[in-house]
Design an enzyme around this catalytic site. Sequence first.
Site, PDB file in Angstrom:
ATOM      1  N   ARG A  94       1.976   3.339 -30.207  1.00 35.65           N
ATOM      2  CA  ARG A  94       0.677   3.918 -30.599  1.00 35.65           C
ATOM      3  C   ARG A  94      -0.446   3.056 -30.509  1.00 35.65           C
ATOM      4  O   ARG A  94      -0.574   1.551 -31.273  1.00 35.65           O
ATOM      5  CB  ARG A  94       1.466   4.856 -31.926  1.00 35.65           C
ATOM      6  CG  ARG A  94       2.920   5.733 -31.890  1.00 35.65           C
ATOM      7  CD  ARG A  94       2.789   6.377 -30.763  1.00 35.65           C
ATOM      8  NE  ARG A  94       1.672   7.741 -31.528  1.00 35.65           N
ATOM      9  CZ  ARG A  94       1.653   8.762 -32.918  1.00 35.65           C
ATOM     10  NH1 ARG A  94       2.801   8.793 -32.968  1.00 35.65           N
ATOM     11  NH2 ARG A  94       0.853   9.152 -33.397  1.00 35.65           N
ATOM     12  N   ASN A 116       0.792   7.975 -37.521  1.00 33.50           N
ATOM     13  CA  ASN A 116       0.181   7.408 -37.131  1.00 33.50           C
ATOM     14  C   ASN A 116      -1.083   7.238 -37.949  1.00 33.50           C
ATOM     15  O   ASN A 116      -1.567   6.354 -38.318  1.00 33.50           O
ATOM     16  CB  ASN A 116      -0.077   7.893 -36.142  1.00 33.50           C
ATOM     17  CG  ASN A 116      -0.750   6.446 -35.315  1.00 33.50           C
ATOM     18  OD1 ASN A 116      -0.531   5.038 -35.428  1.00 33.50           O
ATOM     19  ND2 ASN A 116      -1.790   5.844 -34.300  1.00 33.50           N
ATOM     20  N   PRO A 135       2.614  16.387 -35.294  1.00 28.88           N
ATOM     21  CA  PRO A 135       2.141  16.954 -37.013  1.00 28.88           C
ATOM     22  C   PRO A 135       3.035  15.769 -37.710  1.00 28.88           C
ATOM     23  O   PRO A 135       4.021  15.185 -37.363  1.00 28.88           O
ATOM     24  CB  PRO A 135       2.857  18.201 -37.045  1.00 28.88           C
ATOM     25  CG  PRO A 135       2.555  18.632 -35.432  1.00 28.88           C
ATOM     26  CD  PRO A 135       3.088  17.555 -34.503  1.00 28.88           C
ATOM     27  N   GLU A 136       2.391  16.132 -39.185  1.00 25.85           N
ATOM     28  CA  GLU A 136       2.556  15.159 -39.865  1.00 25.85           C
ATOM     29  C   GLU A 136       3.362  15.972 -40.669  1.00 25.85           C
ATOM     30  O   GLU A 136       2.953  16.416 -40.361  1.00 25.85           O
ATOM     31  CB  GLU A 136       1.272  14.065 -40.021  1.00 25.85           C
ATOM     32  CG  GLU A 136       0.668  12.804 -38.795  1.00 25.85           C
ATOM     33  CD  GLU A 136       0.526  11.207 -39.436  1.00 25.85           C
ATOM     34  OE1 GLU A 136      -0.122  11.103 -40.890  1.00 25.85           O
ATOM     35  OE2 GLU A 136      -0.541  11.236 -39.104  1.00 25.85           O
ATOM     36  N   LYS A 141       9.497  15.408 -40.481  1.00 24.91           N
ATOM     37  CA  LYS A 141       9.310  16.320 -39.659  1.00 24.91           C
ATOM     38  C   LYS A 141      10.113  17.140 -39.241  1.00 24.91           C
ATOM     39  O   LYS A 141       9.632  17.480 -38.134  1.00 24.91           O
ATOM     40  CB  LYS A 141       8.399  15.441 -38.993  1.00 24.91           C
ATOM     41  CG  LYS A 141       7.555  14.384 -38.936  1.00 24.91           C
ATOM     42  CD  LYS A 141       6.986  13.183 -37.964  1.00 24.91           C
ATOM     43  CE  LYS A 141       5.824  12.539 -38.183  1.00 24.91           C
ATOM     44  NZ  LYS A 141       5.320  11.312 -36.878  1.00 24.91           N
ATOM     45  N   ARG A 184      19.981  10.206 -42.319  1.00 26.45           N
ATOM     46  CA  ARG A 184      18.766   9.155 -41.673  1.00 26.45           C
ATOM     47  C   ARG A 184      18.082   9.840 -41.796  1.00 26.45           C
ATOM     48  O   ARG A 184      17.081   8.539 -41.112  1.00 26.45           O
ATOM     49  CB  ARG A 184      19.267   9.642 -40.109  1.00 26.45           C
ATOM     50  CG  ARG A 184      18.648  10.934 -40.018  1.00 26.45           C
ATOM     51  CD  ARG A 184      19.141  10.606 -37.714  1.00 26.45           C
ATOM     52  NE  ARG A 184      18.213  11.740 -37.618  1.00 26.45           N
ATOM     53  CZ  ARG A 184      19.011  13.063 -36.419  1.00 26.45           C
ATOM     54  NH1 ARG A 184      20.020  13.208 -37.086  1.00 26.45           N
ATOM     55  NH2 ARG A 184      17.423  13.766 -35.761  1.00 26.45           N
TER      56      ARG A 184
END
Length: 269
Positions: free
Chosen positions: A258, A162, A2-3, A52, A121
């Site tokens: 990807r 993506n 999931p984005e 995410k 991070r």
Amino acid sequence: MPEGHTIHRLAAEHRRMFEGRVVRAESPQGRFAEGAALIDGRTLVGAGAAGKHLMLDFGDDRRLHVHLGIYGKYAFGPPPAPAPTGAVRLRLAGEEGYADLRGPNTCELLEPGEVKRLYDRLGPDPLRPDADPDRAWRAISRSRTSIAALLMDQSVVAGPGNIYRAEVLFRQGVRPDLPGRELSRERWEAIWADLVALMAEGVRTGRIDTVRPEHTPEAMGRPPRVDDHGGEVYVYRRAGLPCLVCGAPVRTEVLVGRNLFWCPGCQRD
């Protein structure tokens, strides 16, 4: 995977269903039994997302951290919660309903120092009001890595995946192999503003729609796109099909594991 807009929607659903209420927690699968016992009977005081990563606050210094990864899924339902079926890592239940988490990459309780290290991070998240796009620009502007790879690096920009990567580069006319250090500051600011707008719309609708009004199916007299991500796009998963703008065949190749999609006619800069 999931984005980022999906994770922000999950945070909002947790707030709607559980915020300010006592929550029962259990791990029917057993893999998170110890953590579930520590939050069982506590009140959810907040839920948010960073990129995410979903973060739930139960009123102490620790945070419940969930990262869905490729296979993780949430299922929400009304009360009363049915008997759990399948491998439910975590069930939260309250008077407004329940949430079942299955197959996440990560489900853990983080201490304050671990929470800080996680946030440190991550790059800026276009959906967070505290995001600083200059942090991402500093990393991009001195990098020889392609802008397509940088936009997928969660330490540079947190949240886009993506689909948003492919679509924002198309919308801004940027070729995916352009080294970050060759991207102009003006073009970066346009990319960032586009990510903010597109991802906010994704939170609102639960879809990823990136085509401008003049390129919708209704405007062009074409059939709606049928795809499991559920939105209208320019290049994502359209390899070999004609570009909606210039007609050139959309290209694809694998980049950092990807599939990358772009239009050689529209993305020249």
